[in-house]
Design a protein around this motif. Sequence first.
Motif, PDB file in Angstrom:
ATOM      1  N   ARG A 299    -154.868   2.154  -9.961  1.00 45.12           N
ATOM      2  CA  ARG A 299    -156.280   2.717  -9.643  1.00 45.12           C
ATOM      3  C   ARG A 299    -156.670   2.826 -11.425  1.00 45.12           C
ATOM      4  O   ARG A 299    -158.217   2.459 -11.845  1.00 45.12           O
ATOM      5  CB  ARG A 299    -156.556   3.946  -8.592  1.00 45.12           C
ATOM      6  CG  ARG A 299    -157.766   3.856  -8.346  1.00 45.12           C
ATOM      7  CD  ARG A 299    -158.369   4.928  -7.278  1.00 45.12           C
ATOM      8  NE  ARG A 299    -159.374   5.353  -7.610  1.00 45.12           N
ATOM      9  CZ  ARG A 299    -160.110   6.231  -7.154  1.00 45.12           C
ATOM     10  NH1 ARG A 299    -159.047   6.278  -5.786  1.00 45.12           N
ATOM     11  NH2 ARG A 299    -161.468   6.235  -6.815  1.00 45.12           N
ATOM     12  N   MET A 300    -156.436   3.698 -12.359  1.00 41.20           N
ATOM     13  CA  MET A 300    -156.947   3.789 -13.489  1.00 41.20           C
ATOM     14  C   MET A 300    -156.972   2.487 -14.111  1.00 41.20           C
ATOM     15  O   MET A 300    -157.713   1.941 -14.773  1.00 41.20           O
ATOM     16  CB  MET A 300    -156.123   5.216 -14.414  1.00 41.20           C
ATOM     17  CG  MET A 300    -156.176   6.275 -13.478  1.00 41.20           C
ATOM     18  SD  MET A 300    -157.476   7.183 -13.976  1.00 41.20           S
ATOM     19  CE  MET A 300    -157.519   7.536 -16.292  1.00 41.20           C
TER      20      MET A 300
ATOM     21  N   ALA B 265    -156.854  -0.744 -12.922  1.00 38.57           N
ATOM     22  CA  ALA B 265    -158.123  -1.585 -11.894  1.00 38.57           C
ATOM     23  C   ALA B 265    -159.224  -0.825 -13.027  1.00 38.57           C
ATOM     24  O   ALA B 265    -160.652  -1.950 -12.553  1.00 38.57           O
ATOM     25  CB  ALA B 265    -157.788  -0.920 -10.916  1.00 38.57           C
ATOM     26  N   GLU B 266    -160.050  -0.113 -12.545  1.00 38.75           N
ATOM     27  CA  GLU B 266    -161.269   0.833 -12.618  1.00 38.75           C
ATOM     28  C   GLU B 266    -160.997   0.478 -14.491  1.00 38.75           C
ATOM     29  O   GLU B 266    -162.512   1.276 -14.607  1.00 38.75           O
ATOM     30  CB  GLU B 266    -160.961   2.015 -12.319  1.00 38.75           C
ATOM     31  CG  GLU B 266    -160.906   2.127 -10.810  1.00 38.75           C
ATOM     32  CD  GLU B 266    -161.803   3.792 -10.311  1.00 38.75           C
ATOM     33  OE1 GLU B 266    -161.652   4.630 -10.438  1.00 38.75           O
ATOM     34  OE2 GLU B 266    -161.104   3.740  -9.258  1.00 38.75           O
TER      35      GLU B 266
ATOM     36  N   ARG C  59    -159.907   2.384 -16.745  1.00 40.32           N
ATOM     37  CA  ARG C  59    -159.795   3.395 -17.315  1.00 40.32           C
ATOM     38  C   ARG C  59    -158.713   3.372 -18.469  1.00 40.32           C
ATOM     39  O   ARG C  59    -157.732   3.743 -17.683  1.00 40.32           O
ATOM     40  CB  ARG C  59    -159.801   4.665 -16.509  1.00 40.32           C
ATOM     41  CG  ARG C  59    -161.131   4.638 -15.675  1.00 40.32           C
ATOM     42  CD  ARG C  59    -160.605   5.916 -14.606  1.00 40.32           C
ATOM     43  NE  ARG C  59    -162.131   6.562 -14.702  1.00 40.32           N
ATOM     44  CZ  ARG C  59    -163.081   7.231 -14.474  1.00 40.32           C
ATOM     45  NH1 ARG C  59    -161.622   8.254 -16.074  1.00 40.32           N
ATOM     46  NH2 ARG C  59    -164.003   8.056 -14.163  1.00 40.32           N
TER      47      ARG C  59
ATOM     48  N   LEU D 125    -160.429  11.398  -8.395  1.00 46.00           N
ATOM     49  CA  LEU D 125    -159.762  10.355  -8.173  1.00 46.00           C
ATOM     50  C   LEU D 125    -158.329  10.738  -8.222  1.00 46.00           C
ATOM     51  O   LEU D 125    -157.625  10.869  -6.726  1.00 46.00           O
ATOM     52  CB  LEU D 125    -159.904   9.514  -9.278  1.00 46.00           C
ATOM     53  CG  LEU D 125    -158.816   7.812  -9.761  1.00 46.00           C
ATOM     54  CD1 LEU D 125    -159.453   6.863 -10.120  1.00 46.00           C
ATOM     55  CD2 LEU D 125    -157.372   8.388  -9.766  1.00 46.00           C
TER      56      LEU D 125
ATOM     57  N   GLU E 236    -156.585   9.805  -4.594  1.00 50.35           N
ATOM     58  CA  GLU E 236    -155.392   9.664  -4.073  1.00 50.35           C
ATOM     59  C   GLU E 236    -154.487  10.281  -3.649  1.00 50.35           C
ATOM     60  O   GLU E 236    -153.865   9.490  -2.804  1.00 50.35           O
ATOM     61  CB  GLU E 236    -154.935   9.077  -5.251  1.00 50.35           C
ATOM     62  CG  GLU E 236    -155.369   7.731  -6.305  1.00 50.35           C
ATOM     63  CD  GLU E 236    -155.425   6.690  -4.981  1.00 50.35           C
ATOM     64  OE1 GLU E 236    -154.656   5.974  -4.109  1.00 50.35           O
ATOM     65  OE2 GLU E 236    -157.001   5.552  -4.912  1.00 50.35           O
TER      66      GLU E 236
END
Length: 198
Positions: A72-73, A75-76, A78, A105, A109
Amino acid sequence: MTSDIAARLAAGLDGAADQLLFEATTPWDLDAAMTDFGFETGVCAAQDIAGLDRVHARIRAAGETATPVLPRMVAEGRLGRTAGVGWYRYPGGGGLVIDPLVEDLLREEARFAGVSRRDLSDDILIARLLLGLAKAALALLRAGADAALIDRVSQRALGFPAAHGGVLSYLRTAAARLPETVLGRLSEDERAGLLHQP
């Protein structure tokens, strides 16, 4: 050989940190526990320098099981220091600043995955990180790597505190003091390998 040892040790540390961030802590608390223990820098600050996309790839390449956090980090966007935001923010390209959005975040999660986050003492955080390093180091020993070389690489590449010796030297002397909740995560063979190395 040393670069392979460094990559395997780093993957073990990264995998342990990934689990701790998912289950229990924040990047800044984890990093503070590490520097208090004597590491040159915390794992999250180091990951921001390396790039979180590279860290995620390193964990996968080592066969570690990653949590949903790093994907997720990445994909965003970050990705770390070069992107201006990772575990920390880097306003104007300057020094790191705590980012409360990361804590949100992590909690989100964990909630999505049905994981109940809990508080862990600094001693347990360090013990869990050392466990990740121990498993990587023991795999390297089984593959024929020299224990003294693993110790040297752990200091040079990971900033393992020189005052504690290398990771294997420290674990050999400290294993009996590690909490049973942590030691219980090692198999009997891993415990024997840790305690009875040359």
